[in-house]
Motif scaffolding. Structure first.
Motif, mmCIF file in Angstrom:
data_model
loop_
_atom_site.group_PDB
_atom_site.id
_atom_site.type_symbol
_atom_site.label_atom_id
_atom_site.label_comp_id
_atom_site.label_asym_id
_atom_site.label_seq_id
_atom_site.Cartn_x
_atom_site.Cartn_y
_atom_site.Cartn_z
ATOM 1 N N GLY A 188 5.956 6.437 11.427
ATOM 2 C CA GLY A 188 5.323 5.143 11.668
ATOM 3 C C GLY A 188 4.140 4.824 10.764
ATOM 4 O O GLY A 188 3.590 5.686 10.077
ATOM 5 N N ILE A 189 3.757 3.556 10.805
ATOM 6 C CA ILE A 189 2.561 3.066 10.118
ATOM 7 C C ILE A 189 1.967 1.955 10.976
ATOM 8 O O ILE A 189 2.690 1.078 11.462
ATOM 9 C CB ILE A 189 2.867 2.560 8.698
ATOM 10 N N ARG A 190 0.680 1.981 11.184
ATOM 11 C CA ARG A 190 0.009 0.962 11.986
ATOM 12 C C ARG A 190 0.221 -0.423 11.368
ATOM 13 O O ARG A 190 0.060 -0.592 10.149
ATOM 14 C CB ARG A 190 -1.481 1.297 12.038
ATOM 15 N N PRO A 191 0.627 -1.435 12.155
ATOM 16 C CA PRO A 191 0.901 -2.769 11.602
ATOM 17 C C PRO A 191 -0.224 -3.349 10.752
ATOM 18 O O PRO A 191 0.041 -4.009 9.741
ATOM 19 C CB PRO A 191 1.159 -3.625 12.851
ATOM 20 N N THR A 192 -1.467 -3.096 11.137
ATOM 21 C CA THR A 192 -2.585 -3.633 10.367
ATOM 22 C C THR A 192 -2.701 -2.996 8.982
ATOM 23 O O THR A 192 -3.388 -3.533 8.106
ATOM 24 C CB THR A 192 -3.918 -3.439 11.122
ATOM 25 N N ASP A 193 -2.029 -1.861 8.773
ATOM 26 C CA ASP A 193 -2.076 -1.191 7.473
ATOM 27 C C ASP A 193 -0.934 -1.647 6.551
ATOM 28 O O ASP A 193 -0.949 -1.326 5.360
ATOM 29 C CB ASP A 193 -1.982 0.335 7.657
ATOM 30 N N VAL A 194 0.029 -2.369 7.111
ATOM 31 C CA VAL A 194 1.208 -2.765 6.331
ATOM 32 C C VAL A 194 0.887 -3.745 5.198
ATOM 33 O O VAL A 194 1.377 -3.575 4.074
ATOM 34 C CB VAL A 194 2.302 -3.328 7.261
ATOM 35 N N PRO A 195 0.089 -4.811 5.424
ATOM 36 C CA PRO A 195 -0.157 -5.766 4.333
ATOM 37 C C PRO A 195 -0.707 -5.122 3.062
ATOM 38 O O PRO A 195 -0.268 -5.461 1.960
ATOM 39 C CB PRO A 195 -1.162 -6.749 4.947
ATOM 40 N N ALA A 196 -1.645 -4.199 3.196
ATOM 41 C CA ALA A 196 -2.207 -3.540 2.009
ATOM 42 C C ALA A 196 -1.142 -2.703 1.307
ATOM 43 O O ALA A 196 -1.106 -2.636 0.072
ATOM 44 C CB ALA A 196 -3.399 -2.668 2.405
ATOM 45 N N PHE A 197 -0.262 -2.065 2.079
ATOM 46 C CA PHE A 197 0.831 -1.304 1.488
ATOM 47 C C PHE A 197 1.747 -2.228 0.689
ATOM 48 O O PHE A 197 2.177 -1.901 -0.426
ATOM 49 C CB PHE A 197 1.634 -0.583 2.581
ATOM 50 N N ILE A 198 2.057 -3.385 1.265
ATOM 51 C CA ILE A 198 2.955 -4.321 0.580
ATOM 52 C C ILE A 198 2.326 -4.823 -0.721
ATOM 53 O O ILE A 198 2.995 -4.905 -1.758
ATOM 54 C CB ILE A 198 3.321 -5.494 1.507
ATOM 55 N N VAL A 199 1.041 -5.151 -0.675
ATOM 56 C CA VAL A 199 0.349 -5.590 -1.892
ATOM 57 C C VAL A 199 0.415 -4.496 -2.955
ATOM 58 O O VAL A 199 0.711 -4.762 -4.129
ATOM 59 C CB VAL A 199 -1.119 -5.963 -1.588
ATOM 60 N N ALA A 200 0.148 -3.261 -2.560
ATOM 61 C CA ALA A 200 0.191 -2.142 -3.505
ATOM 62 C C ALA A 200 1.590 -1.975 -4.085
ATOM 63 O O ALA A 200 1.756 -1.702 -5.284
ATOM 64 C CB ALA A 200 -0.258 -0.859 -2.817
ATOM 65 N N GLU A 201 2.609 -2.140 -3.261
ATOM 66 C CA GLU A 201 3.992 -1.999 -3.714
ATOM 67 C C GLU A 201 4.366 -3.087 -4.717
ATOM 68 O O GLU A 201 5.031 -2.827 -5.723
ATOM 69 C CB GLU A 201 4.931 -2.021 -2.507
ATOM 70 N N VAL A 202 3.909 -4.297 -4.453
ATOM 71 C CA VAL A 202 4.174 -5.393 -5.389
ATOM 72 C C VAL A 202 3.473 -5.127 -6.721
ATOM 73 O O VAL A 202 4.065 -5.317 -7.795
ATOM 74 C CB VAL A 202 3.720 -6.748 -4.786
ATOM 75 N N VAL A 203 2.232 -4.679 -6.660
ATOM 76 C CA VAL A 203 1.488 -4.356 -7.883
ATOM 77 C C VAL A 203 2.207 -3.269 -8.678
ATOM 78 O O VAL A 203 2.384 -3.375 -9.900
ATOM 79 C CB VAL A 203 0.045 -3.914 -7.552
ATOM 80 N N GLY A 204 2.626 -2.215 -7.998
ATOM 81 C CA GLY A 204 3.336 -1.132 -8.674
ATOM 82 C C GLY A 204 4.623 -1.605 -9.326
ATOM 83 O O GLY A 204 4.944 -1.215 -10.455
ATOM 84 N N ALA A 205 5.351 -2.465 -8.634
ATOM 85 C CA ALA A 205 6.608 -2.992 -9.180
ATOM 86 C C ALA A 205 6.366 -3.867 -10.405
ATOM 87 O O ALA A 205 7.101 -3.783 -11.399
ATOM 88 C CB ALA A 205 7.349 -3.784 -8.105
ATOM 89 N N LEU A 206 5.343 -4.704 -10.357
ATOM 90 C CA LEU A 206 5.031 -5.579 -11.497
ATOM 91 C C LEU A 206 4.581 -4.757 -12.705
ATOM 92 O O LEU A 206 4.975 -5.057 -13.842
ATOM 93 C CB LEU A 206 3.959 -6.592 -11.102
#
Length: 233
Positions: A188-206
């Motif tokens: 699991g991952i706490r829902p409040t921590d998900v947005p920062a993970f998604i931003v980081a993932e988008v940055v890494g992909a770009l």
């Protein structure tokens, strides 16, 4: 694509569902069978890498086997998938991921819907997600450039390794992050921590898209100058 959009979307939803069911289910099983966190992580890692090889092999010919919104985003930026199809892919991946989490809970007789309380935040975690996603996208693009037949194994092995060398255990996938927020289990991952993970993932992909665009580009060298051997003497 040889398959119509409906079949491609089903393949994306099904693949993401099975992937998340594997991540969450193997995490539950590993946690139940061992009190050693390292052993549990290993029990979570091997099934995840293995299922990626299987899913990409059997569903890749249908939809491309993205199973990941940032992978779809990259192919959209490369104009290898239409914008409307890309949006539909991402929606299918998110729905499939959530369904996979619910399926894992059902198999292990847990409440279908849970909210994770596992804290995953901080600069180290965010950097780890940038690195994890950068490596995943670079692996995919490099595989397409040089060994497209090996992509299932390349991705499966990369994720297996990234579970262990990244501080975040390599989510590298917004759909998986969302689905794992709905599972109060080992994965699991706490829902409040998900947005920062998604931003980081988008940055890494770009970043990976930009680097791969330069690194993998073939140079067109100028025609060689042929010297007349007689005149050169």
């Amino acid at each position: 694509m040889a398959y119509d959009l409906k079949r491609r979307l089903v393949a994306e939803a099904l693949g993401t569902a099975i992937l998340v069911a594997t991540v969450v289910g193997s995490g539950i099983m590993a946690d139940r069978l061992s009190d050693d966190v390292a052993v549990s992580l290993l029990g979570n890692t091997i099934p995840t890498g293995a299922i990626l090889v299987v899913l990409i092999t059997i569903l890749g010919p249908i939809s491309g086997a993205h199973f990941n919104p940032v992978v779809t985003m990259v192919f959209g930026l490369r104009r290898e998938i239409a914008s409307q199809a890309a949006i539909a892919y991402i929606a299918a991946q998110i729905v499939g991921g959530i369904a996979g989490s619910f399926l894992a809970h059902s198999m292990f007789e847990l409440p279908i819907l849970e909210i994770s309380t596992t804290v995953r935040t901080g600069q180290g975690q965010w950097l780890a997600e940038i690195v994890a996603t950068f490596g995943l996208v670079l692996t995919i693009l490099g595989g397409l450039r040089f060994r497209s037949d090996a992509i299932p194994w390349l991705v499966g092995l990369y994720i297996t390794a990234a579970y262990w060398f990244t501080a975040s255990t390599s989510f590298a996938n917004p759909a998986v992050a969302i689905a794992r927020a709905l599972s109060n289990t080992f994965a699991g991952i706490r829902p409040t921590d998900v947005p920062a993970f998604i931003v980081a993932e988008v940055v890494g992909a770009l970043l990976a898209t930009a680097v791969a665009g330069w690194l993998l580009m073939q140079e067109t060298s100028a025609s060689p100058i042929h010297t007349n051997p007689i005149k050169a003497k």
